[in-house]
Design a protein around this motif. Structure first.
Motif, PDB file in Angstrom:
ATOM      1  N   THR A   8      60.133  49.519  25.691  1.00 60.82           N
ATOM      2  CA  THR A   8      58.768  49.560  26.191  1.00 60.82           C
ATOM      3  C   THR A   8      57.747  49.136  25.132  1.00 60.82           C
ATOM      4  OG1 THR A   8      58.610  51.907  25.651  1.00 60.82           O
ATOM      5  CG2 THR A   8      59.289  51.345  27.875  1.00 60.82           C
ATOM      6  N   ASP A   9      58.074  49.263  23.849  1.00 64.97           N
ATOM      7  CA  ASP A   9      57.157  48.876  22.785  1.00 64.97           C
ATOM      8  C   ASP A   9      57.477  47.448  22.370  1.00 64.97           C
ATOM      9  OD1 ASP A   9      55.539  48.546  20.626  1.00 64.97           O
ATOM     10  OD2 ASP A   9      56.479  50.099  19.383  1.00 64.97           O
ATOM     11  N   THR A  10      56.625  46.505  22.761  1.00 66.88           N
ATOM     12  CA  THR A  10      56.871  45.101  22.449  1.00 66.88           C
ATOM     13  C   THR A  10      56.062  44.622  21.249  1.00 66.88           C
ATOM     14  OG1 THR A  10      55.114  44.367  23.950  1.00 66.88           O
ATOM     15  CG2 THR A  10      57.325  44.641  24.878  1.00 66.88           C
ATOM     16  N   THR A  11      55.433  45.545  20.500  1.00 63.21           N
ATOM     17  CA  THR A  11      54.508  45.165  19.433  1.00 63.21           C
ATOM     18  C   THR A  11      55.171  44.254  18.409  1.00 63.21           C
ATOM     19  OG1 THR A  11      53.323  47.249  19.702  1.00 63.21           O
ATOM     20  CG2 THR A  11      52.964  46.031  17.650  1.00 63.21           C
ATOM     21  N   ASP A  12      56.388  44.576  17.992  1.00 62.72           N
ATOM     22  CA  ASP A  12      57.046  43.865  16.909  1.00 62.72           C
ATOM     23  C   ASP A  12      58.101  42.874  17.393  1.00 62.72           C
ATOM     24  OD1 ASP A  12      56.965  46.964  15.125  1.00 62.72           O
ATOM     25  OD2 ASP A  12      55.574  45.290  14.948  1.00 62.72           O
ATOM     26  N   LEU A  13      58.144  42.597  18.667  1.00 60.81           N
ATOM     27  CA  LEU A  13      59.184  41.713  19.182  1.00 60.81           C
ATOM     28  C   LEU A  13      58.860  40.239  18.996  1.00 60.81           C
ATOM     29  CD1 LEU A  13      60.146  43.459  22.545  1.00 60.81           C
ATOM     30  CD2 LEU A  13      61.338  43.561  20.354  1.00 60.81           C
ATOM     31  N   ARG A  14      57.606  39.872  19.011  1.00 58.24           N
ATOM     32  CA  ARG A  14      57.265  38.455  19.049  1.00 58.24           C
ATOM     33  C   ARG A  14      57.754  37.672  17.828  1.00 58.24           C
ATOM     34  NH1 ARG A  14      53.249  37.134  23.041  1.00 58.24           N
ATOM     35  NH2 ARG A  14      52.494  35.440  21.744  1.00 58.24           N
ATOM     36  N   LEU A  43      55.917  30.551  26.425  1.00 62.21           N
ATOM     37  CA  LEU A  43      56.892  31.384  27.124  1.00 62.21           C
ATOM     38  C   LEU A  43      56.622  32.869  26.883  1.00 62.21           C
ATOM     39  CD1 LEU A  43      60.115  29.298  26.488  1.00 62.21           C
ATOM     40  CD2 LEU A  43      59.189  29.904  28.736  1.00 62.21           C
ATOM     41  N   LEU A  44      56.310  33.231  25.654  1.00 61.12           N
ATOM     42  CA  LEU A  44      56.042  34.635  25.361  1.00 61.12           C
ATOM     43  C   LEU A  44      54.791  35.117  26.081  1.00 61.12           C
ATOM     44  CD1 LEU A  44      56.965  34.708  21.569  1.00 61.12           C
ATOM     45  CD2 LEU A  44      58.193  35.834  23.441  1.00 61.12           C
ATOM     46  N   THR A  57      58.789  40.956  27.785  1.00 61.70           N
ATOM     47  CA  THR A  57      59.397  40.454  26.555  1.00 61.70           C
ATOM     48  C   THR A  57      60.490  41.387  26.055  1.00 61.70           C
ATOM     49  OG1 THR A  57      57.547  41.432  25.339  1.00 61.70           O
ATOM     50  CG2 THR A  57      57.429  39.078  25.778  1.00 61.70           C
ATOM     51  N   ALA A  58      60.382  42.678  26.347  1.00 62.77           N
ATOM     52  CA  ALA A  58      61.447  43.605  25.958  1.00 62.77           C
ATOM     53  C   ALA A  58      62.739  43.288  26.700  1.00 62.77           C
ATOM     54  CB  ALA A  58      61.016  45.045  26.238  1.00 62.77           C
ATOM     55  N   HIS A  59      62.624  42.966  27.986  1.00 59.84           N
ATOM     56  CA  HIS A  59      63.806  42.564  28.751  1.00 59.84           C
ATOM     57  C   HIS A  59      64.399  41.278  28.172  1.00 59.84           C
ATOM     58  CE1 HIS A  59      66.509  41.582  31.986  1.00 59.84           C
ATOM     59  NE2 HIS A  59      65.798  40.528  32.339  1.00 59.84           N
TER      60      HIS A  59
END
Length: 228
Positions: A8-14, A43-44, A57-59
């Motif tokens: 659920t936390d997408t802060t650091d995924l990019r 895309l992001l 983005t988490a998925h």
């Protein structure tokens, strides 16, 4: 690796996802002098649209991580990874043509990145396959993508409940009775498949817990209770 929990936390995924995108297009044959970063950003941005609650983005990050585990089974891991990026790139919960539009997006974008016609066609085919999650025997690329996409079904009951709640949130505009009917039909379609998972890893580790979770959600829906 925890294969069941929707992040659920997408802060650091990019940053990690941008690096993964660069590696994927490089492995797929994009020329070194072409900068793939603008495509990653587009895309992001799509994967972070506000109507998404599960298809986020988490998925995307979770599917890519599962492909890492399953990649030795694929004939063309580079195509599978690119298909993961595009498989829900177009997503509107109230539309039925999401996969087709996502595949068409891949067919437009990948040639611009210098990806050859054969691999572009394979990526688009894989994206369209996620309509049914039912690859033909011997379709190892399809088996890897579909298994990676469905692996969320095999989480603990608590993790699965979080996934189901996120799906319900995406369809918040649908009245409860209509949602139960539609969701139950999806669950039955999945349970009716001879096998949910086709890779050796998926069959061994994900099939039994996924079927238990699907059956429990179906029972809760048809009894009028909330799943989980």
């Amino acid at each position: 690796m925890d294969i069941g929990t929707p992040r659920t936390d997408t802060t650091d995924l990019r940053p990690d996802l941008r690096a993964r995108w660069h590696a994927a297009v490089t492995a797929a044959g994009a020329p070194a002098d072409l900068d793939p970063a603008p495509y990653a950003d587009r895309l992001l941005t799509a994967w972070a649209e506000p109507q998404r609650r599960y298809h986020t983005t988490a998925h995307l990050a979770d599917v890519l991580a599962r492909i890492d585990v399953l990649a030795p089974h694929a004939a063309d891991p580079a195509a599978v990874r690119l298909a993961a990026w595009f498989h829900d790139a177009v997503y509107r919960p109230d539309r039925s043509e999401n996969e087709e539009r996502s595949a068409a997006l891949a067919e437009r974008a990948l040639p611009e990145l210098g990806i050859d016609a054969a691999r572009t066609a394979e990526v688009a085919r894989l994206v369209r396959l996620t309509v049914t999650h039912d690859p033909a025997p011997g379709d190892t690329d399809g088996e890897v993508l579909c298994d990676a996409d469905l692996a969320v079904l095999a989480g603990t009951p608590q993790e699965y409940a979080a996934y189901a709640a996120a799906v319900r949130d995406e369809y918040g505009f649908v009245p409860d009775d209509a949602f139960r009917t539609g969701r139950a039909a999806v669950l039955r379609q999945l349970l009716d498949l001879p096998r949910l998972f086709r890779t050796p890893h998926g069959t061994a580790h994900w099939e039994a817990p996924a079927r238990a979770n699907l059956a429990a959600e179906l029972a809760a829906l048809t009894s009028g209770d909330s799943p989980g």
